[in-house]
Structures are given as C-alpha cells and as structure tokens.
Design an enzyme around this catalytic site. Sequence first.
Site, PDB file in Angstrom:
ATOM      1  N   ARG A  71       0.851  -1.186   0.000  1.00 35.70           N
ATOM      2  CA  ARG A  71       0.000   0.000   0.000  1.00 35.70           C
ATOM      3  C   ARG A  71       0.889   1.239   0.000  1.00 35.70           C
ATOM      4  NH1 ARG A  71      -2.130   2.562   5.445  1.00 35.70           N
ATOM      5  NH2 ARG A  71      -2.177   4.632   4.571  1.00 35.70           N
ATOM      6  N   HIS A 115      -2.592  10.890   1.396  1.00 34.38           N
ATOM      7  CA  HIS A 115      -1.919  10.680   2.680  1.00 34.38           C
ATOM      8  C   HIS A 115      -1.223  12.005   3.055  1.00 34.38           C
ATOM      9  CE1 HIS A 115      -0.273   7.300   5.411  1.00 34.38           C
ATOM     10  NE2 HIS A 115       0.073   8.448   5.977  1.00 34.38           N
ATOM     11  N   GLU A 160      -6.451   8.108   7.296  1.00 33.88           N
ATOM     12  CA  GLU A 160      -6.617   8.762   8.594  1.00 33.88           C
ATOM     13  C   GLU A 160      -7.098  10.199   8.495  1.00 33.88           C
ATOM     14  OE1 GLU A 160      -3.170   8.271  11.026  1.00 33.88           O
ATOM     15  OE2 GLU A 160      -3.353   6.088  11.026  1.00 33.88           O
ATOM     16  N   ASN A 283      -6.472   1.414  10.696  1.00 30.41           N
ATOM     17  CA  ASN A 283      -5.128   1.620  11.255  1.00 30.41           C
ATOM     18  C   ASN A 283      -5.260   1.630  12.768  1.00 30.41           C
ATOM     19  OD1 ASN A 283      -4.346   2.090   8.622  1.00 30.41           O
ATOM     20  ND2 ASN A 283      -3.749   4.225   8.939  1.00 30.41           N
ATOM     21  N   TYR A 285      -2.799   1.525  16.527  1.00 27.97           N
ATOM     22  CA  TYR A 285      -1.506   1.423  17.217  1.00 27.97           C
ATOM     23  C   TYR A 285      -1.664   1.195  18.710  1.00 27.97           C
ATOM     24  CZ  TYR A 285       0.606   2.944  12.873  1.00 27.97           C
ATOM     25  OH  TYR A 285       1.010   3.006  11.564  1.00 27.97           O
ATOM     26  N   GLU A 341      -2.592  -0.500   8.683  1.00 23.91           N
ATOM     27  CA  GLU A 341      -1.403  -0.043   9.395  1.00 23.91           C
ATOM     28  C   GLU A 341      -1.417  -0.594  10.800  1.00 23.91           C
ATOM     29  OE1 GLU A 341      -0.406   4.137   9.770  1.00 23.91           O
ATOM     30  OE2 GLU A 341      -0.958   4.453   7.677  1.00 23.91           O
TER      31      GLU A 341
HETATM   32  C1  GCO Z   1      -0.257   7.813  10.732  1.00 28.07           C
HETATM   33  C2  GCO Z   1       0.107   7.607   9.333  1.00 28.07           C
HETATM   34  C3  GCO Z   1       1.505   7.155   9.159  1.00 28.07           C
HETATM   35  C4  GCO Z   1       2.404   7.228  10.356  1.00 28.07           C
HETATM   36  C5  GCO Z   1       2.251   6.019  11.248  1.00 28.07           C
HETATM   37  C6  GCO Z   1       3.097   6.075  12.480  1.00 28.07           C
HETATM   38  O1  GCO Z   1      -0.870   6.980  11.341  1.00 28.07           O
HETATM   39  O2  GCO Z   1       0.091   8.849  11.286  1.00 28.07           O
HETATM   40  O3  GCO Z   1      -0.753   6.848   8.603  1.00 28.07           O
HETATM   41  O4  GCO Z   1       1.877   8.062   8.189  1.00 28.07           O
HETATM   42  O5  GCO Z   1       3.717   7.350  10.004  1.00 28.07           O
HETATM   43  O6  GCO Z   1       0.940   5.904  11.652  1.00 28.07           O
HETATM   44  O7  GCO Z   1       2.756   7.194  13.245  1.00 28.07           O
END
Ligand code: GCO
Length: 447
Positions: A71, A115, A160, A283, A285, A341
């Site tokens: 991607r 992006h 995002e 995405n 984290y 992500e």
């Molecule tokens: C985001 C983006 C990425 C980042 C990744 C780590 O989530 O901010 O999609 O460009 O680099 O997530 O922060």
Amino acid sequence: MSDFVWGVSTSSFQIEGGARVDGRGESIWDRFCRQPGKVKNGDTGDLACDHYHRFREDIALMRDMGVGAYRFSISWPRVQPGGRGLCNEPGLAFYDRLIDGLLSAGIEPWICLYHWDLPQALHELGGWQARDIVGWFADYAALVGKRYGDRVKRYATFNEPCVFTLFGYGLGWHAPGIADADALHKAIHHVNLSHGTAVGVLRDLVKGASLGAIHNRQPCYPATPNPADEAAALKFANYWNDAFPFPQHFASYPPLLAKLMEPFQQPGDMAAIAKPVDWFGLNHYSPHYIKADSNLLGATFGAPPVDIPRTAIGWPIVPNAFRDTIIDVGKRFRLPIYVLENGTAADDRFDRSGTVHDSERIAYLQAYIKAMQEAITAGADVRGYFVWSLLDNFEWTAGYSQRFGLVHVDYVTQRRTLKASAHWYSDLVAAHRSQDARGGVESAALA
Ligand code: GCO
C-alpha cells in the site's frame, strides 16, 4: 485464512523525496517543514528515503520478503502540481513504473489517494476549508483511476482523515498548522464529501474496483476518573473515531458533533458522502488516554497509566485494545476489514555483526497479530494485515528521529538493511503461504 493478504504500507511524502524533480509541485508539508520549530531537527521530505529513485530496490526488498501487497499513496502535487488543471506526465509515469514493477514481482498494488500532502496551491485557494475542493479531488481521483485502473483495483480515498483534520486544522500541530473550530469543521465535512464523490468516480471508471477509506480507530479512555476527563474522552472519541466512519457508513455525524457540523452541510450532502464501499481500512496502534483541556476540542492527550509498557515513541502497548477495536469495527460497519497499518517505532541499532536485532518490534507485532487472530476467532471478517512500515521514514513532526521500518534506512548513504523483524515477518508470510497450499489451515504461525 487462504486469500488473507499480508502486506506493508508507506506513504508518498514520508518516503519518496525527489521533492523538486520532474515537475513535482509543492505540498503543504514541504512548506510546513520549513517553518522553524515545527518538525524535529528541521527535517524535511526533500530526500526522505529517495524512494523516487530507488523504488526498484524497494520492490526487490518486498519481493524477497515475500509480501503479497504494497500500500502506497500517490503524491497529488507530483501528478498535478497545482492540484487542479494541468497534470504532470513525468510524475504520472513514475507511478506507472512503480505499479508495473510491483505487478511483475507478484505484489498487489494498493493505492491511497491522499496521505496528507495537499498541493500548496490548493491550500492557497482555501484547501480543505473550501467546498470547491470536492470537485478538485474528484478530478484528481479520475486522473488516477483512468491512468492506473487497468492495473490497480484497490483504492483507498483517504488515510486517517481524523488525524490530518484534527492535527492540521484543530490543534495546529500538523500542516497547514491551523487551530480554528470553523476551519476544522469545514475540513471534516469537505473531506467526507470528497470521499463519497471519489468513490462514485472510481466506481464508474475502474472496472472491478475494490474501494474503501482508511480510518485510525483507537479506544479513547479518560486519563483519570474525573468527570471532566470522562466528558473530554467522549468528545474526543466522537472526533477521532467517528467523525468520518459515521457519515460515510450511516449518513450522519456522531451525536456530539451533529450541531457543530450543521452550518456547513447542504441538502443532499449526507447521501453523497455515504456511498457504499467494499471494505473498512483500519489503522491501529494503541489506545488514547484523554484529559480535559481549554483548547477548541475541550480535550487533549493525557498520560497513560504508568504500569502499561510503552514503545520508543511513547505509545502504550495494549494488544487487547486492538482485538476489541477489530471486533467493534466488524459489528458496527459489517464489512470485510483490512488492517492497513499496525507497527511500532523502536530504538533500532546495529550490533557489531551489522544486524539490527529489533526484538521489541518483533514482540509488538507478534502480540498484535495474535490479538487480530483472536478477533478473527471471535467472528471478525479480517481479510488482510499490513505492517507500518516497509522502510524507516519521515515520521511527521518527529522527522527522522522515530524508526518504524521493517527495513533500516541509513539516511546518509540510503543503504537499506533488513532488520530481524523483516526476516521474522517474511517467515510468517511464508508459513501462511505453505499452510494455504496445504488447504487453508488456520493460524499455526500466529499461535
Ligand atoms: C499515521 C500515518 C503514518 C504514520 C504512522 C506512524 O498513522 O500517522 O498513517 O503516516 O507514520 O501511523 O505514526
């Protein structure tokens, strides 16, 4: 899990470099990086990973790792330097070479249209605050769909949207550096309208298109049990998690935003936004811990509980939050899910033998992939998983100080080195491939 896609993700501004070659226009991030104090160490995207010139090597790395999909995002100012009107043939030809190289390496290209690198010229005409951008974005989507639609079927409209609108127009932390409630709410609405319109354009233009948007979703917990923090967390979640998926899937803004968004809506808008898509791009984290604040959102990031381990960038490691988020997304939106992500920054260093033993990253990925597997077992329809990121790259306001790659990049020599995590991921992908060949046995490599 046959047909499950294992991939890697990147974005144009974070890796390409080649900022002033072959007619690329300026983006809002080029401009923002030049404002003193905005980006750590004054880093810029001018060279980044020089992927613009080294993409063949990067494709070879992915082929060697055995990933099934890549991607990436198109840099709007590279293909349309002014953001509207004239297109830039050398820029378009770059993505032809990239796509053709991926296809001949057996890697499926996934395009993200946006992006975060808005053409500066459009920002000067109002950018996401101007309703006209819906038409500009539709034209750009048509340019991309017409050019690559014979070879690329997977398109995401936005990556995002909550992050670039909240950070760029609400809090002023990201380009274009604005902190204003009207600017934020206009941007949210125009991005949503642009999404729906582009989905319509791509559906018409690209035969067999598979379309979606990529949303960052994380649980937003109150940083303390204080009622003010609880209210702030709720408000923040309406912006972060729901301001885009709700209108895009249910044709309405989330409860705490509905009134705020009204002044910018016109009859017919919500139907234009809520065009059917084929999948939900997720995405994820780590959870957020939110506290009350005097800013225009009434909320900001608080400190995570001290007993939760954190990654090098300070984000709490909570795999169960990933599992629960996937299950929640499945129930709410009732679409196939692609995790587009997930990954971590780590304090990567070479040892004396010239290897990067990024065991923290491997542990993170292992735990998160296991959590995804639990969500699948609980019934979530997850079809793919993409690591952020293939390469170490430009981490927005952190510049090059945070490394997220499976592949180490030496920013002086541009030398690429597979980290231990790249070998680990490659083994995992291969184990799944051989399981699939034996008849789709589920999940042994994940256990
Ligand atoms: C985001 C983006 C990425 C980042 C990744 C780590 O989530 O901010 O999609 O460009 O680099 O997530 O922060």
